[in-house]
Motif scaffolding. Structure first.
Motif, mmCIF file in Angstrom:
data_model
loop_
_atom_site.group_PDB
_atom_site.id
_atom_site.type_symbol
_atom_site.label_atom_id
_atom_site.label_comp_id
_atom_site.label_asym_id
_atom_site.label_seq_id
_atom_site.Cartn_x
_atom_site.Cartn_y
_atom_site.Cartn_z
ATOM 1 N N ILE A 148 25.200 10.378 25.968
ATOM 2 C CA ILE A 148 25.698 11.524 24.851
ATOM 3 C C ILE A 148 26.387 12.726 25.803
ATOM 4 O O ILE A 148 27.068 13.442 25.628
ATOM 5 C CB ILE A 148 24.258 11.835 24.084
ATOM 6 N N SER A 149 25.343 12.876 26.859
ATOM 7 C CA SER A 149 25.703 14.079 27.840
ATOM 8 C C SER A 149 27.183 14.038 28.335
ATOM 9 O O SER A 149 27.880 15.052 28.397
ATOM 10 C CB SER A 149 24.753 14.192 29.013
ATOM 11 N N ASP A 153 35.141 8.694 19.918
ATOM 12 C CA ASP A 153 33.701 8.374 20.162
ATOM 13 C C ASP A 153 33.301 7.258 21.020
ATOM 14 O O ASP A 153 34.546 6.642 21.488
ATOM 15 C CB ASP A 153 33.198 7.984 18.755
ATOM 16 N N ARG A 202 34.002 14.395 23.360
ATOM 17 C CA ARG A 202 33.618 13.160 22.351
ATOM 18 C C ARG A 202 32.292 13.082 22.027
ATOM 19 O O ARG A 202 31.535 13.918 22.419
ATOM 20 C CB ARG A 202 34.053 12.029 23.371
ATOM 21 N N TYR A 203 32.107 12.002 21.462
ATOM 22 C CA TYR A 203 30.550 11.553 20.885
ATOM 23 C C TYR A 203 30.375 10.445 20.680
ATOM 24 O O TYR A 203 31.053 9.677 20.775
ATOM 25 C CB TYR A 203 30.382 12.527 19.339
ATOM 26 N N GLU A 234 29.908 14.485 25.713
ATOM 27 C CA GLU A 234 29.950 15.806 25.122
ATOM 28 C C GLU A 234 30.984 16.525 26.082
ATOM 29 O O GLU A 234 31.679 17.401 25.612
ATOM 30 C CB GLU A 234 28.762 16.277 24.862
ATOM 31 N N LYS A 235 30.425 16.343 27.478
ATOM 32 C CA LYS A 235 31.369 17.144 28.243
ATOM 33 C C LYS A 235 32.960 16.777 28.106
ATOM 34 O O LYS A 235 33.697 17.711 28.615
ATOM 35 C CB LYS A 235 31.101 16.588 29.726
#
Length: 530
Positions: free
Chosen positions: A430-431, A414, A438-439, A434-435
């Protein structure tokens, strides 16, 4: 093959080649971010030669010269006309540590000992500052917040008086979500606000009671911060006010004061968190006699520009503060506070991301300003100065990405957004994460007020979208609890101490490199967004 089919095939091939070229262009830029470069920059910036990077010192001269040389070497343009520097006008006030601070009740007289029982200074631009027998009033949290229907100063005249107050805000003490933002510190919980509000109310002196949990750092951090000179922006409001003393006292000292006043410390403190709290007269007076050395001086923000293409009159800013706390004799043998994590890491990232953008074969649409600011450790003064004197219009500034204290503990699943939900830029982080599988997580310790303690906040106050994205806690190898424990341990043992030094044998750079690539990719997305 027919003519139409041939044209179609050629068009498809052209599109594929174009996509491949863009991907290759982006990959070469992001791959240029390396552990070797980051560690090299950090080792130099956090070396003893840079003397802790205090503003208006030889350490500053060496730091800003290094940054100018590196930005020029990368190929960036000066951000302030033909100069890489934005001069910041400051006042430096050095108070005599033998200052006399006396508190007297009917039962007892306290001659407080500097550093052991209290720290403080004056914002007044005078060589001598004195006041005697100022009545002390306990004003709870010292907050006037109409939007929260809370005013600790209601129907109270504190002109010429001394206000004694708690750090943080009522929601912290009660965990009541209906009070302010519950355990999450608001701006009203910050010590800077409390001194400013006391000044607005006309107080002669302001005293904050230190408590480690509420302040988010131990007494040693307060000692170190107030043991040397304090900087203020020239023309600041505190120096124009009637506030003669801003100070902190230890919890133990505060308890002694309450006992001497005939008050139950725990009950009185608890009452300050309840709606309807009324200020309490302490039946004590305060007197102080302070000798000062007042100097009008300068420091510098360092600004480097990488111009955009189709929207070059719009700007994305990357910020990192270059300053730290310099040399402090109170620490004994090792007196240099090198500030390796805080914030040689963020400053190194600024240089590395600049290099990545310069590596792009095709320039991004919007211009990017790389802004290394001064005096963050003095209360975000460099970034505040920039917002008051922007090099590029704030209304044309699409966002700010702030980097402060990067990851030295290894890879994480994260990254943390401090102030998550307050900015339209959250979605970009976030985008991108996510790719990568991860978060994003919100600040795990919002009661510490991290949102108000770094340079993005100066921009947020004037309406510029900001992103304060920092190291994660969900360590890939050890998990969340380990990550949180390591952060707490590092703060306790190293924050604002000489032990915050460059230690390549113990640092794990893998997470830092990944995170810096995230900063680059987010910036690239914002700079290229339609």
């Amino acid at each position: 093959m027919s003519g139409k089919n041939l044209i179609l095939c050629l068009s498809m091939a052209s599109i594929i080649l174009s996509c491949n070229s863009k991907e290759k262009n982006f990959k070469s830029a992001i791959d240029s971010i390396s552990q070797a470069d980051l560690s090299n920059h950090i080792s130099i910036l956090a070396s003893d030669d840079f003397q802790g990077r205090a503003p208006s010192t030889l350490g500053e001269e060496r730091t800003i010269q290094y940054l100018e040389d590196q930005f020029a070497k990368i190929g960036l343009k000066p951000g302030n006309g033909d100069s890489f520097f934005q001069e910041v006008s400051l006042v430096k006030i050095s108070a005599d540590k033998q200052m006399k601070f006396n508190i007297k009740s009917k039962r007892r007289e306290f001659n407080l000992v500097f550093s052991e029982e209290f720290v403080g200074g004056t914002p007044q631009l005078s060589e001598q500052v004195n006041f005697d027998n100022s009545e002390i009033i306990f004003v709870g949290y010292g907050i006037n917040a109409p939007e929260h229907n809370w005013n600790d100063y209601q129907d109270l005249d504190v002109k010429g008086k001394t206000v004694l107050m708690l750090v943080n805000d009522p929601g912290y003490a009660t965990s009541d979500s209906t009070l302010f933002e519950g355990r999450t510190m608001t701006f009203y919980g910050r010590w800077t606000y409390k001194f400013e509000e006391a000044a607005r109310q006309g107080a002669k002196a302001a005293i904050i009671i230190h408590e480690t949990g509420a302040a988010a750092y131990p007494w040693g951090v307060v000692q170190g911060s107030w043991n040397e000179s304090k900087f203020y922006l020239a023309n600041n409001m505190l120096s124009k006010s009637d506030l003669y003393l801003q100070s902190w006292v230890t919890t133990e000292c505060a308890k002694s004061l309450f006992v001497s006043s005939g008050l139950d410390y725990d009950k009185t403190i608890a009452s300050a968190s309840l709606r309807g709290f009324k200020p309490v007269k302490m039946n004590m007076t305060a007197s102080a006699h302070i000798n000062n050395r007042v100097e009008y001086t300068k420091s510098n923000n360092v600004a480097a520009l990488w111009p955009g293409k189709s929207k070059q009159d719009e700007y994305l800013i990357y910020t990192a503060h270059w300053d730290h706390l310099g040399i402090n004799p109170m620490f004994g043998e090792d007196t240099i506070l090198n500030g390796a994590v805080d914030n040689a890491t963020g400053t190194a990232a600024l240089l590395e991301i600049a290099q990545a953008f310069a590596t792009l074969a095709k320039t991004q649409d919007r211009s990017i300003l790389f802004l290394a600011v001064t005096c963050e450790e003095q209360g975000l003064l460099g970034s505040e100065f920039y917002t008051l004197n922007p090099l590029f219009p704030l209304e044309k500034t699409v966002g700010v990405i702030n980097m402060d204290g990067l990851n030295i503990l290894g890879r994480t699943k994260d990254m943390t957004i401090t102030g998550m939900g307050k900015s339209t830029l959250d979605g970009y982080a976030i985008s991108v994460l996510e790719k990568q599988g991860r978060y994003v997580c919100p600040d795990p310790t919002p009661e510490k007020g991290g949102y108000f303690r770094s340079d993005h906040f100066s921009f947020a106050k004037v309406g510029v979208p900001t992103l304060y994205l920092s190291k994660g806690i969900d360590n890939l190898e050890h998990g969340k609890e380990w990550g949180l424990a390591q952060n707490e341990s590092w703060t306790k043992e190293n924050y604002h101490k000489p032990s915050d030094s460059y230690d390549p044998a113990r640092w794990d750079f893998h997470g830092m490199v990944e995170d810096v690539k995230v900063y680059f990719e987010i910036g690239f997305a914002i700079a290229s967004a339609k």
